[in-house]
Design an enzyme around this catalytic site. Structure first.
Site, PDB file in Angstrom:
ATOM      1  N   SER A   1       3.513  -9.492   0.409  1.00  0.00           N
ATOM      2  CA  SER A   1       4.680 -10.059  -0.267  1.00  0.00           C
ATOM      3  C   SER A   1       5.712 -10.548   0.721  1.00  0.00           C
ATOM      4  O   SER A   1       6.560 -11.359   0.377  1.00  0.00           O
ATOM      5  CB  SER A   1       5.361  -8.995  -1.128  1.00  0.00           C
ATOM      6  OG  SER A   1       4.450  -8.394  -1.982  1.00  0.00           O
TER       7      SER A   1
ATOM      8  N   HIS B   1      -0.803 -14.788  -2.837  1.00  0.00           N
ATOM      9  CA  HIS B   1       0.138 -13.789  -3.349  1.00  0.00           C
ATOM     10  C   HIS B   1       0.139 -13.789  -4.870  1.00  0.00           C
ATOM     11  O   HIS B   1       0.667 -14.693  -5.511  1.00  0.00           O
ATOM     12  CB  HIS B   1       1.547 -14.078  -2.807  1.00  0.00           C
ATOM     13  CG  HIS B   1       2.552 -13.058  -3.201  1.00  0.00           C
ATOM     14  ND1 HIS B   1       3.751 -13.369  -3.774  1.00  0.00           N
ATOM     15  CD2 HIS B   1       2.511 -11.702  -3.129  1.00  0.00           C
ATOM     16  CE1 HIS B   1       4.421 -12.252  -4.030  1.00  0.00           C
ATOM     17  NE2 HIS B   1       3.692 -11.237  -3.649  1.00  0.00           N
TER      18      HIS B   1
ATOM     19  N   GLU C   1       1.217 -17.648  -5.328  1.00  0.00           N
ATOM     20  CA  GLU C   1       1.780 -18.378  -4.196  1.00  0.00           C
ATOM     21  C   GLU C   1       0.705 -18.438  -3.120  1.00  0.00           C
ATOM     22  O   GLU C   1       0.217 -17.399  -2.665  1.00  0.00           O
ATOM     23  CB  GLU C   1       3.035 -17.663  -3.669  1.00  0.00           C
ATOM     24  CG  GLU C   1       4.231 -17.787  -4.614  1.00  0.00           C
ATOM     25  CD  GLU C   1       5.428 -16.948  -4.185  1.00  0.00           C
ATOM     26  OE1 GLU C   1       6.560 -17.384  -4.399  1.00  0.00           O
ATOM     27  OE2 GLU C   1       5.232 -15.841  -3.657  1.00  0.00           O
TER      28      GLU C   1
ATOM     29  N   ASN D   1       9.781 -13.726  -4.237  1.00  0.00           N
ATOM     30  CA  ASN D   1      10.382 -12.491  -3.728  1.00  0.00           C
ATOM     31  C   ASN D   1      11.659 -12.749  -2.940  1.00  0.00           C
ATOM     32  O   ASN D   1      12.573 -11.929  -2.943  1.00  0.00           O
ATOM     33  CB  ASN D   1       9.381 -11.713  -2.878  1.00  0.00           C
ATOM     34  CG  ASN D   1       8.341 -11.029  -3.749  1.00  0.00           C
ATOM     35  OD1 ASN D   1       8.508 -10.946  -4.962  1.00  0.00           O
ATOM     36  ND2 ASN D   1       7.279 -10.539  -3.151  1.00  0.00           N
TER      37      ASN D   1
HETATM   38  N1  LIG Z   1       3.487  -4.012  -6.198  1.00  0.00           N
HETATM   39  C1  LIG Z   1       3.719  -5.287  -6.442  1.00  0.00           C
HETATM   40  O1  LIG Z   1       4.395  -5.614  -7.433  1.00  0.00           O
HETATM   41  C2  LIG Z   1       3.179  -6.360  -5.526  1.00  0.00           C
HETATM   42  C3  LIG Z   1       3.144  -7.683  -5.984  1.00  0.00           C
HETATM   43  C4  LIG Z   1       2.556  -8.651  -5.174  1.00  0.00           C
HETATM   44  C5  LIG Z   1       2.061  -8.310  -3.925  1.00  0.00           C
HETATM   45  N2  LIG Z   1       2.144  -7.011  -3.497  1.00  0.00           N
HETATM   46  C6  LIG Z   1       1.568  -6.722  -2.183  1.00  0.00           C
HETATM   47  O2  LIG Z   1       0.268  -6.206  -2.402  1.00  0.00           O
HETATM   48  C7  LIG Z   1      -0.061  -5.279  -1.380  1.00  0.00           C
HETATM   49  C8  LIG Z   1      -0.465  -3.945  -2.002  1.00  0.00           C
HETATM   50  O3  LIG Z   1       0.665  -3.408  -2.692  1.00  0.00           O
HETATM   51  P1  LIG Z   1       0.489  -2.357  -3.873  1.00  0.00           P
HETATM   52  O4  LIG Z   1       1.817  -2.291  -4.561  1.00  0.00           O
HETATM   53  O5  LIG Z   1      -0.722  -2.674  -4.644  1.00  0.00           O
HETATM   54  O6  LIG Z   1       0.282  -1.015  -3.037  1.00  0.00           O
HETATM   55  P2  LIG Z   1      -0.316   0.384  -3.539  1.00  0.00           P
HETATM   56  O7  LIG Z   1       0.300   1.408  -2.677  1.00  0.00           O
HETATM   57  O8  LIG Z   1      -0.184   0.517  -5.003  1.00  0.00           O
HETATM   58  O9  LIG Z   1      -1.882   0.250  -3.216  1.00  0.00           O
HETATM   59  C9  LIG Z   1      -2.416   0.165  -1.904  1.00  0.00           C
HETATM   60  C10 LIG Z   1      -3.856   0.652  -1.925  1.00  0.00           C
HETATM   61  O10 LIG Z   1      -4.432   0.401  -0.654  1.00  0.00           O
HETATM   62  C11 LIG Z   1      -5.291   1.481  -0.343  1.00  0.00           C
HETATM   63  N3  LIG Z   1      -5.518   1.526   1.090  1.00  0.00           N
HETATM   64  C12 LIG Z   1      -4.704   1.997   2.062  1.00  0.00           C
HETATM   65  N4  LIG Z   1      -5.304   1.874   3.261  1.00  0.00           N
HETATM   66  C13 LIG Z   1      -6.502   1.301   3.058  1.00  0.00           C
HETATM   67  C14 LIG Z   1      -7.598   0.936   3.899  1.00  0.00           C
HETATM   68  N5  LIG Z   1      -7.525   1.132   5.225  1.00  0.00           N
HETATM   69  N6  LIG Z   1      -8.703   0.405   3.364  1.00  0.00           N
HETATM   70  C15 LIG Z   1      -8.772   0.200   2.026  1.00  0.00           C
HETATM   71  N7  LIG Z   1      -7.783   0.539   1.169  1.00  0.00           N
HETATM   72  C16 LIG Z   1      -6.661   1.078   1.688  1.00  0.00           C
HETATM   73  C17 LIG Z   1      -4.538   2.681  -0.885  1.00  0.00           C
HETATM   74  O11 LIG Z   1      -5.426   3.764  -1.102  1.00  0.00           O
HETATM   75  C18 LIG Z   1      -3.959   2.140  -2.184  1.00  0.00           C
HETATM   76  O12 LIG Z   1      -4.818   2.338  -3.284  1.00  0.00           O
HETATM   77  C19 LIG Z   1       1.148  -5.190  -0.478  1.00  0.00           C
HETATM   78  O13 LIG Z   1       0.982  -6.069   0.601  1.00  0.00           O
HETATM   79  C20 LIG Z   1       2.276  -5.659  -1.377  1.00  0.00           C
HETATM   80  O14 LIG Z   1       3.342  -6.192  -0.687  1.00  0.00           O
HETATM   81  C21 LIG Z   1       2.656  -6.039  -4.284  1.00  0.00           C
END
Ligand SMILES: NC(=O)c1ccc[n+]([C@@H]2O[C@H](COP(=O)([O-])OP(=O)(O)OC[C@H]3O[C@@H](n4cnc5c(N)ncnc54)[C@H](O)[C@@H]3O)[C@@H](O)[C@H]2O)c1
Length: 596
Positions: free
Chosen positions: A121, A142, A154, A192
């Site tokens: 993000s 994204h 995006e 964002n």
């Molecule tokens: N939460 C949102 O609203 C949102 C929206 C768009 C983009 N994002 C982006 O998406 C990405 C993930 O965010 P999220 O909110 O889903 O996080 P989250 O914490 O909910 O999930 C992350 C997952 O990654 C796994 N993980 C960690 N290390 C790992 C590895 N080495 N190999 C495989 N899996 C691994 C974890 O176990 C976890 O299940 C981030 O870059 C975030 O910025 C988030």
């Protein structure tokens, strides 16, 4: 010919990853879904199952299609399972070093022609790409939360991403039924960058006890038509993820203090209050992962309107003024059953207001919203006067005269002399400090702000502004009156912009700055906010409706009062106002409306 993607990999099955898996599998693409451990894999699988089961229960997905969807997903622990996919999307936590390590390994594991994408993000896609030997095949894709629902994607190209890769990914987005905006690699991209300053500001309001969480969320939902309030959205995003995004945006985006995570956020993350995913964030949820909010110690007790917290009984209401707001407010009180005394500056004005109220009530009758008898009863409850002396026996006065402090102060001084003790005196000001008006009387404890939105008969929100001198009884009375009017009253402190304008206008101003910096177009920015965040209008559409002069005036006041450098009005906004491009009302603002 666009490249065929028959199998994609998703790394990390958290909030975003599980949703992204669903998006691909729903569209007939095989997915290799990868996690770090067996328990994490199970959680990801459970999230996918729960989401698709909900879709089946809601009739949005056939049971057979759900089963086919699940058959397309292959779950595995560890990146080596991705050896033969065409594209990988990484969705692990928002840490640069973690993402760089993963990309370095993906580079070793994946086929040389595979595209490697990140769902980051806020981190630099460029910095992630240089961890591989194929930065020209690295791109940002994204998605928005929840990925299966939100239409926007995006697509982020770096200076080295090859144009073919960009085109292939754009075609893939179209196949997924998504709308993409393609942009360069800048912190927060479009959505964002515009969203997180607003979210952080809302958290600051909670931290400073400026307003309660429920009130902040209700204000933005009801005042701006947003699908959810900022704190509920923080809980959905995940507070840990939100913290990382803010922190990165602060560091990458020019150290704008508005992106410096509010300390409360760090405390909540440290305490394990991560939002929905942990069952507790700003709100408490039925269980981890559940969207259902349950009451907790911060939930306001349910109170009966008019009786709670020392609220005073109100039967007769004086309304001063003859403009749009006064007219709407007269109608609102009269239809809700209050006896209304309208005071204007002369019989002629009273006649005009009376006509306007009649016309509006008649429209209500035509639309079947009230009966002729209701209309006549409402009109019968209003008396028309040109002298404040007729307010001697009212229980509440609502002032809606011109937005000039000297005029309001003089009026409140007169009201102080005329009105009986115990009356609540309310101002509808949208920009002046309520305390200035209160101090023109000898009874500042009885003075509140009642900030109605235009058109008052339609808009469901009223901001109840309490000053440092307002008594709890006066606040409770104002809130109870809002409830009796069928509106939601949200209580906030006496600061410029109250809740809604303070959160809304800096965001609009930021959109103008983004346009001015040529990062994106007005159309793409509007798209991004509507399709990525579910806003009813994009910022430029809204600015043209609100009026650029109005927006500029509000933004100037916020800047003057809060001295926040990031609130400085965008020069482009000032120039458009100077040029007379004020929006729809002058047929030209950010867009040309002359042909409509
Ligand atoms: N939460 C949102 O609203 C949102 C929206 C768009 C983009 N994002 C982006 O998406 C990405 C993930 O965010 P999220 O909110 O889903 O996080 P989250 O914490 O909910 O999930 C992350 C997952 O990654 C796994 N993980 C960690 N290390 C790992 C590895 N080495 N190999 C495989 N899996 C691994 C974890 O176990 C976890 O299940 C981030 O870059 C975030 O910025 C988030």
């Amino acid at each position: 010919m666009a490249r065929e993607f028959s199998t994609v990999g998703v790394v990390g099955l958290g909030t975003m990853g599980a949703g992204i898996v669903e998006v691909f599998a729903r569209n007939g693409i095989d997915v290799v879904a990868v996690e770090i451990s067996e328990p994490a894999l199970e959680r990801g699988r459970a999230t996918l199952t729960a989401s698709t089961d909900r879709a089946v229960a809601k009739g949005k997905l056939a049971a057979a299609d759900r089963d086919a969807l699940h058959e397309r997903v292959h779950f595995a622990v560890g990146l080596p399972a991705l050896h033969s996919v065409d594209l990988v999307i990484e969705a692990v936590p928002e840490h640069l070093d973690l993402k760089q390590r993963i990309f370095a390994e993906l580079d070793r594991v994946c086929r040389p022609e595979a595209i490697l994408a990140t769902n980051t993000s806020s981190l630099s896609v460029t910095e992630i790409s240089v961890a591989t030997t194929r930065p020209n095949q690295v791109i940002g894709i994204h998605f928005f939360n929840p990925a299966p629902v939100m239409k926007l994607v995006e697509v982020v190209r770096t200076v080295v991403t090859s144009p073919e890769v960009v085109a292939d990914v754009e075609a893939l987005c179209a196949r997924l039924g998504k709308v993409d905006v393609t942009i360069n690699d800048r912190a927060g991209f479009i959505a964002n960058a515009l969203l997180f300053g607003y979210l952080n500001h809302a958290v600051a309001m909670v931290e400073s006890h400026y307003a309660a969480r429920e009130d902040i969320d209700a204000a933005m939902k009801l005042g701006c038509g947003l699908p959810m309030g900022p704190l509920a959205l923080m809980d959905l995003i995940g507070l840990d993820t939100a913290y990382e995004i803010l922190d990165t945006m602060y560091r990458r985006g020019g150290r704008d203090r508005r992106h410096a995570p509010v300390p409360l956020l760090k405390q909540m993350v440290t305490a394990g209050l991560l939002g929905r995913k942990s069952g507790r964030g700003f709100y408490t949820y039925e269980r981890p992962g559940s969207p259902v909010v349950v009451p907790d110690e911060a939930t306001p007790p349910a109170t009966e309107a008019g009786l709670a917290d020392g609220a005073r009984a109100i039967a007769k209401v004086g309304i001063v003024g003859s403009g749009t707001m006064a007219t709407g407010i007269i109608e609102v009180f009269a239809t809700a059953g209050y006896e209304v005394v309208s005071v204007t500056r002369g019989a002629e004005k009273s006649a005009t207001v009376c006509e306007a109220v009649k016309t509006s009530l008649n429209k209500g009758v035509v639309r079947g919203k009230l009966t002729e008898a209701d209309r006549d009863a409402a009109l019968g409850r209003i008396s028309w006067s040109a002298t404040l002396d007729h307010l001697a026996d009212v229980d509440l006065v609502v002032e809606a005269v011109v937005e000039e402090l000297s005029v309001k102060k003089a009026l409140f001084a007169s009201l102080d002399e005329i009105c009986k003790p115990g009356v609540v005196l309310a101002t509808t000001t949208s920009s002046l400090p309520v305390i200035d008006v209160a101090m023109a009387t000898h009874r500042p404890a009885d003075v509140v702000g009642l900030h109605f939105f235009n058109p008052a008969p339609v808009m469901p929100l009223v901001e109840v502004v309490r000053t440092i001198r307002t008594s709890p009884e006066a606040t409770a009375t104002a809130r109870a009156v809002c409830a009796a009017l069928g509106k939601t009253g949200v209580v906030c402190g006496d600061r410029s912009g109250f809740i809604v304008n303070a959160l809304l206008f800096p965001y609009l101003n930021d959109a103008v700055k983004m346009l001015e910096a040529s990062y994106s177009t007005a159309d793409d920015i509007d798209h991004a906010m509507k399709l990525g965040c579910g806003y009813p209008m994009g910022p430029f559409e809204l600015l043209d409706v609100v009026g650029l002069d109005v927006a500029l005036a509000i933004q100037r006041e916020l800047y003057l009062e809060l001295r926040e450098p990031g609130f400085a009005p965008a020069p482009l906004l000032e120039h458009l106002v100077t040029a007379g491009y004020l929006g729809r009302k002058t047929r030209r603002g950010f867009r040309d409306h002359s042909h409509r």
